[in-house]
Design a protein around this motif. Structure first.
Motif, PDB file in Angstrom:
ATOM      1  N   ASN A 252     -27.880 -64.381 -24.491  1.00 28.90           N
ATOM      2  CA  ASN A 252     -27.011 -64.127 -23.629  1.00 28.90           C
ATOM      3  C   ASN A 252     -25.655 -65.291 -23.430  1.00 28.90           C
ATOM      4  O   ASN A 252     -25.113 -65.533 -22.249  1.00 28.90           O
ATOM      5  CB  ASN A 252     -27.276 -63.989 -22.247  1.00 28.90           C
ATOM      6  N   GLU A 253     -25.429 -65.976 -24.585  1.00 28.09           N
ATOM      7  CA  GLU A 253     -24.245 -66.760 -24.615  1.00 28.09           C
ATOM      8  C   GLU A 253     -22.800 -66.409 -24.049  1.00 28.09           C
ATOM      9  O   GLU A 253     -22.263 -66.751 -23.675  1.00 28.09           O
ATOM     10  CB  GLU A 253     -23.957 -67.319 -26.054  1.00 28.09           C
ATOM     11  N   ARG A 254     -22.697 -65.067 -24.484  1.00 32.85           N
ATOM     12  CA  ARG A 254     -21.510 -64.317 -24.155  1.00 32.85           C
ATOM     13  C   ARG A 254     -21.756 -63.447 -22.811  1.00 32.85           C
ATOM     14  O   ARG A 254     -20.752 -62.551 -22.783  1.00 32.85           O
ATOM     15  CB  ARG A 254     -20.934 -63.537 -25.145  1.00 32.85           C
ATOM     16  N   GLY A 255     -22.787 -63.814 -22.180  1.00 32.13           N
ATOM     17  CA  GLY A 255     -22.689 -63.192 -20.743  1.00 32.13           C
ATOM     18  C   GLY A 255     -24.145 -62.111 -20.669  1.00 32.13           C
ATOM     19  O   GLY A 255     -24.810 -61.979 -21.525  1.00 32.13           O
ATOM     20  N   ALA A 256     -23.901 -61.625 -19.314  1.00 30.22           N
ATOM     21  CA  ALA A 256     -25.128 -60.822 -19.013  1.00 30.22           C
ATOM     22  C   ALA A 256     -24.637 -59.366 -19.192  1.00 30.22           C
ATOM     23  O   ALA A 256     -23.518 -58.948 -19.222  1.00 30.22           O
ATOM     24  CB  ALA A 256     -25.351 -61.118 -17.379  1.00 30.22           C
ATOM     25  N   LEU A 257     -25.642 -58.499 -19.105  1.00 32.84           N
ATOM     26  CA  LEU A 257     -25.653 -57.040 -19.436  1.00 32.84           C
ATOM     27  C   LEU A 257     -24.941 -56.630 -18.142  1.00 32.84           C
ATOM     28  O   LEU A 257     -25.056 -57.059 -16.875  1.00 32.84           O
ATOM     29  CB  LEU A 257     -27.095 -56.506 -19.363  1.00 32.84           C
ATOM     30  N   TYR A 258     -24.189 -55.710 -18.152  1.00 35.69           N
ATOM     31  CA  TYR A 258     -23.561 -54.749 -17.225  1.00 35.69           C
ATOM     32  C   TYR A 258     -23.373 -53.469 -17.651  1.00 35.69           C
ATOM     33  O   TYR A 258     -23.394 -53.029 -18.766  1.00 35.69           O
ATOM     34  CB  TYR A 258     -22.396 -55.140 -16.783  1.00 35.69           C
ATOM     35  N   PRO A 259     -23.257 -52.381 -16.433  1.00 33.14           N
ATOM     36  CA  PRO A 259     -23.469 -50.926 -16.919  1.00 33.14           C
ATOM     37  C   PRO A 259     -22.326 -50.222 -17.593  1.00 33.14           C
ATOM     38  O   PRO A 259     -22.912 -49.518 -18.617  1.00 33.14           O
ATOM     39  CB  PRO A 259     -23.587 -50.204 -15.323  1.00 33.14           C
ATOM     40  N   GLU A 260     -21.189 -50.781 -17.635  1.00 33.06           N
ATOM     41  CA  GLU A 260     -20.293 -50.102 -18.509  1.00 33.06           C
ATOM     42  C   GLU A 260     -20.094 -50.539 -20.048  1.00 33.06           C
ATOM     43  O   GLU A 260     -19.793 -49.807 -20.832  1.00 33.06           O
ATOM     44  CB  GLU A 260     -18.619 -50.447 -17.936  1.00 33.06           C
ATOM     45  N   LEU A 261     -21.113 -51.383 -20.202  1.00 32.67           N
ATOM     46  CA  LEU A 261     -21.329 -51.960 -21.595  1.00 32.67           C
ATOM     47  C   LEU A 261     -22.290 -50.575 -22.301  1.00 32.67           C
ATOM     48  O   LEU A 261     -22.061 -50.405 -23.512  1.00 32.67           O
ATOM     49  CB  LEU A 261     -22.065 -52.808 -21.532  1.00 32.67           C
ATOM     50  N   CYS A 262     -23.058 -49.713 -21.344  1.00 38.06           N
ATOM     51  CA  CYS A 262     -24.085 -48.682 -21.778  1.00 38.06           C
ATOM     52  C   CYS A 262     -23.164 -47.608 -21.892  1.00 38.06           C
ATOM     53  O   CYS A 262     -23.158 -46.767 -22.729  1.00 38.06           O
ATOM     54  CB  CYS A 262     -25.081 -48.951 -21.092  1.00 38.06           C
ATOM     55  N   MET A 263     -22.486 -47.315 -20.651  1.00 41.05           N
ATOM     56  CA  MET A 263     -21.807 -46.019 -20.312  1.00 41.05           C
ATOM     57  C   MET A 263     -20.662 -46.123 -19.734  1.00 41.05           C
ATOM     58  O   MET A 263     -20.496 -47.080 -18.903  1.00 41.05           O
ATOM     59  CB  MET A 263     -22.789 -45.122 -19.336  1.00 41.05           C
ATOM     60  N   GLN A 264     -19.883 -45.424 -20.350  1.00 40.05           N
ATOM     61  CA  GLN A 264     -18.518 -45.565 -19.985  1.00 40.05           C
ATOM     62  C   GLN A 264     -17.734 -44.386 -19.513  1.00 40.05           C
ATOM     63  O   GLN A 264     -18.388 -43.395 -19.700  1.00 40.05           O
ATOM     64  CB  GLN A 264     -17.255 -46.173 -21.184  1.00 40.05           C
ATOM     65  N   THR A 265     -16.831 -44.554 -18.386  1.00 36.24           N
ATOM     66  CA  THR A 265     -16.100 -43.196 -17.882  1.00 36.24           C
ATOM     67  C   THR A 265     -15.302 -42.708 -18.793  1.00 36.24           C
ATOM     68  O   THR A 265     -14.700 -43.477 -19.895  1.00 36.24           O
ATOM     69  CB  THR A 265     -15.289 -43.526 -16.440  1.00 36.24           C
ATOM     70  N   LYS A 266     -15.053 -41.518 -18.744  1.00 36.71           N
ATOM     71  CA  LYS A 266     -13.972 -40.935 -19.770  1.00 36.71           C
ATOM     72  C   LYS A 266     -12.639 -41.425 -19.739  1.00 36.71           C
ATOM     73  O   LYS A 266     -11.946 -41.772 -20.754  1.00 36.71           O
ATOM     74  CB  LYS A 266     -13.665 -39.240 -19.541  1.00 36.71           C
ATOM     75  N   GLU A 267     -12.247 -41.908 -18.423  1.00 36.31           N
ATOM     76  CA  GLU A 267     -11.065 -42.609 -18.251  1.00 36.31           C
ATOM     77  C   GLU A 267     -10.862 -44.042 -18.945  1.00 36.31           C
ATOM     78  O   GLU A 267      -9.867 -44.240 -19.757  1.00 36.31           O
ATOM     79  CB  GLU A 267     -10.637 -42.964 -16.695  1.00 36.31           C
TER      80      GLU A 267
END
Ligand code: GFB
Length: 371
Positions: A252-267
């Motif tokens: 995790n040198e470049r950060g923690a996990l967050y939801p948008e990394l997995c699933m993105q909105t169409k926009e």
């Protein structure tokens, strides 16, 4: 073929976990492990799952990848070649032992023999169908714990060799891949030895030449099926998920996990795609992007993307028929690529492109506010 026996022994395993991306990660680790132990790696078929079929299908390794380039790194042999030409001599039926870390419980508890610890290497799907492909039955189990597979950071290889010398253990047969998931950092570069078979190289080239307009194109991977939506729920309680270390770093040198990394909105997908194309137009005016190629397991967003990009003079394309391998081969050849940090399918493309020096980006990474 008159194949010669390798006195240093062999290593075979079932790619019994996950679909292609997972199996590819495991393959790279198994290749490094075989080299560490100085044993010939038996190239397993790829395990595939089709809707409505109870048993996995086993597709020969060289359907998708050439065998020769792997030999630049280490000795390998197709499983069918090994089984047809060498097994009778090297691995007689009475000596077929399955290896697992520790006892694996059977799905159907063995009534006759309830307490005998066993790998149950053929229990369930894809385990049974995999070994059945080559009529392999195991006569015994061997538990190798606490040995493990990291041959980069310890004297692990020597420990394997002294516990299981090739003279008495000519074949080590693993119930699952002798490798980690996701792929160990040190093994990522072995990807350069995985080169697409002529069939896929040609099919990718033909699609790019005949279907896509002349000019550069962006390849994008949209991982958005229902299995993915469910998997993404684990983001909130994990440090890492599947292939996320490719973006966040293994520690995790470049950060923690967050939801948008997995699933993105169409926009946000449309926004990032437009921004990427504009950036390229500014920085590389001589190689203008003319189209977008979309690979997806579920929703290709062709309609939305065409509407969003037509004003920029860009057309949006996909394969006429679902083909996960051809999708990968085309993504590997695109001028620019945007993938999903969490997906091991995207990770395959990223590693292949790295090996060619081609640029890759990821959806919603880095985090919007950090850009
Ligand atoms: O490859 P894979 O392990 O990658 O599994 P992830 C995803 C499978 O979905 C691929 C199909 O092998 C393909 O069969 N698929 C995904 C696609 N993307 C595409 C695409 O762009 N085009 C086509 N044609 N097919 C994770 C696994 O999958 O999914 C985990 O790592 C878990 O084990 C999770 O199962 C739910 O890493 O994306």
């Amino acid at each position: 073929a008159n194949l010669e026996r390798d006195p240093n022994g062999y290593l075979t395993y079932c790619p019994c976990m996950g679909r292609f991306g997972n199996q590819a990660d495991h393959f790279l680790g198994s290749l490094a492990f075989a080299k560490g132990l100085n044993r010939t790696l038996i190239l397993p078929p790829w395990v595939e799952y089709r809707k409505g079929e109870m048993r996995s299908r086993q597709v020969p390794f060289n359907t998708y990848f050439d065998v020769e380039p792997l030999k630049d790194y280490h000795r390998v042999i197709l499983m069918s070649d090994f089984m047809w030409h060498l097994a009778d001599d090297v691995w007689p039926e009475s000596e077929r032992v399955s290896f697992c870390y520790m006892e694996r419980k059977s799905l159907q508890q063995d009534k006759n023999d309830p307490d005998q610890p066993n790998c149950h290497a053929k229990d369930g799907n894809p385990f049974g169908p995999f070994w059945d492909t080559y009529n392999i039955e195991f006569v015994k189990s061997e538990f190798y714990g606490p040995l493990h597979f990291d041959v980069h950071h310890s004297t692990m290889a020597t420990k394997w060799q002294s516990k299981y010398p090739a003279e008495s253990w000519p074949v080590l047969a693993f119930t699952g891949a002798p490798a980690s998931f996701p792929v160990q950092l040190e093994n990522r570069e072995l990807q350069k030895h995985m080169q697409w078979s002529a069939k896929y190289r040609d099919a990718a080239r033909d699609f790019i030449r005949k279907v896509l307009p002349r000019g550069a194109f962006v390849g994008i991977h949209l991982r958005n099926g229902i299995d993915w939506v469910r998997a993404c729920e684990h983001v909130k309680d994990s440090q890492h998920l599947f292939a996320s270390p490719q973006c966040l770093g293994y520690k995790n040198e470049r950060g923690a996990l967050y939801p948008e990394l997995c699933m993105q909105t169409k926009e946000s997908i449309v926004r990032q795609l437009k921004r990427t194309i504009k950036n390229v137009r500014q920085t590389q005016p001589n190689n203008e992007i003319k189209s977008v190629f979309v690979a997806s397991d579920a929703n290709h967003m062709i309609g939305e993307l065409n509407v969003a990009l037509s004003r920029m003079g860009i057309s949006v394309h996909r394969l006429p028929e679902d083909d996960p391998y051809l999708d990968l081969a085309i993504l590997g050849q695109s001028n620019h690529f945007i993938g999903n940090c969490i997906s091991s399918y995207s990770a395959f493309v990223k590693r292949e492109r790295d090996s060619h020096g081609f640029p890759s980006y990821f959806w919603s990474f880095p985090k919007e506010k950090d850009r």
